[in-house]
Scaffold this motif. Structure first.
Motif, PDB file in Angstrom:
ATOM      1  N   ALA A  50       0.848  -1.194   0.000  1.00  0.00           N
ATOM      2  CA  ALA A  50       0.000   0.000   0.000  1.00  0.00           C
ATOM      3  C   ALA A  50       0.883   1.243   0.000  1.00  0.00           C
ATOM      4  CB  ALA A  50      -0.914  -0.012   1.218  1.00  0.00           C
ATOM      5  N   GLY A  51       0.531   2.206  -0.824  1.00  0.00           N
ATOM      6  CA  GLY A  51       1.313   3.438  -0.935  1.00  0.00           C
ATOM      7  C   GLY A  51       2.222   3.444  -2.143  1.00  0.00           C
ATOM      8  N   ASP A  52       2.456   2.282  -2.748  1.00  0.00           N
ATOM      9  CA  ASP A  52       3.302   2.214  -3.938  1.00  0.00           C
ATOM     10  C   ASP A  52       2.521   2.658  -5.161  1.00  0.00           C
ATOM     11  OD1 ASP A  52       5.588   1.301  -2.639  1.00  0.00           O
ATOM     12  OD2 ASP A  52       5.142  -0.806  -3.000  1.00  0.00           O
ATOM     13  N   LYS A  53       3.247   3.162  -6.148  1.00  0.00           N
ATOM     14  CA  LYS A  53       2.654   3.595  -7.403  1.00  0.00           C
ATOM     15  C   LYS A  53       3.333   2.827  -8.532  1.00  0.00           C
ATOM     16  CE  LYS A  53       1.770   7.915  -7.914  1.00  0.00           C
ATOM     17  NZ  LYS A  53       1.872   9.371  -8.142  1.00  0.00           N
ATOM     18  N   VAL A  54       2.531   2.141  -9.342  1.00  0.00           N
ATOM     19  CA  VAL A  54       3.039   1.343 -10.452  1.00  0.00           C
ATOM     20  C   VAL A  54       2.532   1.963 -11.747  1.00  0.00           C
ATOM     21  CG1 VAL A  54       2.998  -0.930 -11.551  1.00  0.00           C
ATOM     22  CG2 VAL A  54       3.092  -0.758  -9.063  1.00  0.00           C
ATOM     23  N   SER A  55       3.431   2.158 -12.706  1.00  0.00           N
ATOM     24  CA  SER A  55       2.995   2.696 -13.989  1.00  0.00           C
ATOM     25  C   SER A  55       3.457   1.789 -15.122  1.00  0.00           C
ATOM     26  CB  SER A  55       3.507   4.128 -14.189  1.00  0.00           C
ATOM     27  OG  SER A  55       4.903   4.192 -14.060  1.00  0.00           O
ATOM     28  N   PHE A  56       2.567   1.682 -16.121  1.00  0.00           N
ATOM     29  CA  PHE A  56       2.828   0.866 -17.310  1.00  0.00           C
ATOM     30  C   PHE A  56       2.037   1.484 -18.452  1.00  0.00           C
ATOM     31  CE2 PHE A  56       1.216  -2.660 -20.011  1.00  0.00           C
ATOM     32  CZ  PHE A  56       2.415  -2.950 -20.646  1.00  0.00           C
ATOM     33  N   GLU A  57       2.748   1.823 -19.514  1.00  0.00           N
ATOM     34  CA  GLU A  57       2.151   2.516 -20.656  1.00  0.00           C
ATOM     35  C   GLU A  57       1.415   3.760 -20.152  1.00  0.00           C
ATOM     36  OE1 GLU A  57       0.007  -0.510 -22.853  1.00  0.00           O
ATOM     37  OE2 GLU A  57       1.851  -1.147 -23.824  1.00  0.00           O
ATOM     38  N   ASP A  58       0.123   3.880 -20.407  1.00  0.00           N
ATOM     39  CA  ASP A  58      -0.626   5.068 -19.985  1.00  0.00           C
ATOM     40  C   ASP A  58      -1.356   4.889 -18.661  1.00  0.00           C
ATOM     41  OD1 ASP A  58       0.160   6.350 -22.297  1.00  0.00           O
ATOM     42  OD2 ASP A  58      -1.640   5.809 -23.412  1.00  0.00           O
ATOM     43  N   GLU A  59      -1.159   3.740 -18.020  1.00  0.00           N
ATOM     44  CA  GLU A  59      -1.871   3.442 -16.776  1.00  0.00           C
ATOM     45  C   GLU A  59      -0.987   3.725 -15.559  1.00  0.00           C
ATOM     46  OE1 GLU A  59      -4.981   2.511 -16.230  1.00  0.00           O
ATOM     47  OE2 GLU A  59      -5.541   2.257 -18.317  1.00  0.00           O
ATOM     48  N   ILE A  60      -1.580   4.328 -14.548  1.00  0.00           N
ATOM     49  CA  ILE A  60      -0.904   4.512 -13.265  1.00  0.00           C
ATOM     50  C   ILE A  60      -1.793   3.838 -12.212  1.00  0.00           C
ATOM     51  CG2 ILE A  60      -0.143   6.140 -11.512  1.00  0.00           C
ATOM     52  CD1 ILE A  60       0.358   8.139 -13.790  1.00  0.00           C
ATOM     53  N   ILE A  61      -1.189   2.912 -11.479  1.00  0.00           N
ATOM     54  CA  ILE A  61      -1.929   2.166 -10.459  1.00  0.00           C
ATOM     55  C   ILE A  61      -1.446   2.633  -9.091  1.00  0.00           C
ATOM     56  CG2 ILE A  61      -2.485  -0.112  -9.541  1.00  0.00           C
ATOM     57  CD1 ILE A  61      -1.532  -1.207 -12.333  1.00  0.00           C
ATOM     58  N   ASN A  62      -2.360   3.210  -8.325  1.00  0.00           N
ATOM     59  CA  ASN A  62      -2.065   3.602  -6.946  1.00  0.00           C
ATOM     60  C   ASN A  62      -2.566   2.473  -6.055  1.00  0.00           C
ATOM     61  OD1 ASN A  62      -0.964   6.281  -7.299  1.00  0.00           O
ATOM     62  ND2 ASN A  62      -2.993   6.838  -8.019  1.00  0.00           N
ATOM     63  N   VAL A  63      -1.649   1.863  -5.312  1.00  0.00           N
ATOM     64  CA  VAL A  63      -2.011   0.740  -4.452  1.00  0.00           C
ATOM     65  C   VAL A  63      -2.416   1.271  -3.086  1.00  0.00           C
ATOM     66  CG1 VAL A  63      -1.243  -1.454  -3.477  1.00  0.00           C
ATOM     67  CG2 VAL A  63      -0.414  -0.726  -5.733  1.00  0.00           C
ATOM     68  N   MET A  64      -3.595   0.889  -2.658  1.00  0.00           N
ATOM     69  CA  MET A  64      -4.149   1.363  -1.392  1.00  0.00           C
ATOM     70  C   MET A  64      -4.146   0.253  -0.369  1.00  0.00           C
ATOM     71  SD  MET A  64      -4.771   4.301  -2.633  1.00  0.00           S
ATOM     72  CE  MET A  64      -5.744   5.253  -1.552  1.00  0.00           C
TER      73      MET A  64
END
Length: 67
Positions: A53-67
Motif C-alpha cells: 500500500a502506498g506504492d505507485k506502479v505505472s505501465f504505458e498510460d496506466e498509473i496504479i495507486n495501491v491502497m
C-alpha cells in the motif's frame, strides 16, 4: 486507477493481471522483463517484487495507486 489490497503485499506480476492492465500473468512477465513497468518512478524487472500500500506502479498510460 486505485487498487485496494487486503494483504500485506501483492507481487508486481499479480498486480498487473489483477488490475486488468495485462490480460495474463505471462503478458505481465514479458513487460516486466523488458523494463516497461515502473514502481515508484523506477524501472523494475523483478516480477516477484512486493508491492505494498502506498506504492505507485505505472505501465504505458496506466498509473496504479495501491491502497
Amino acid at each position: 486507477m486505485e487498487v485496494k489490497i487486503t494483504t500485506e503485499f501483492i507481487k508486481l506480476e499479480q498486480l498487473l493481471k489483477f488490475s486488468g492492465v495485462c490480460q495474463t500473468g505471462g503478458e505481465a512477465k514479458l513487460h516486466i522483463q523488458d523494463g516497461e513497468v515502473f514502481v515508484n518512478g523506477e524501472p523494475c524487472t523483478q516480477r516477484g517484487k512486493k508491492i505494498r500500500a502506498g506504492d505507485k506502479v505505472s505501465f504505458e498510460d496506466e498509473i496504479i495507486n495501491v491502497m
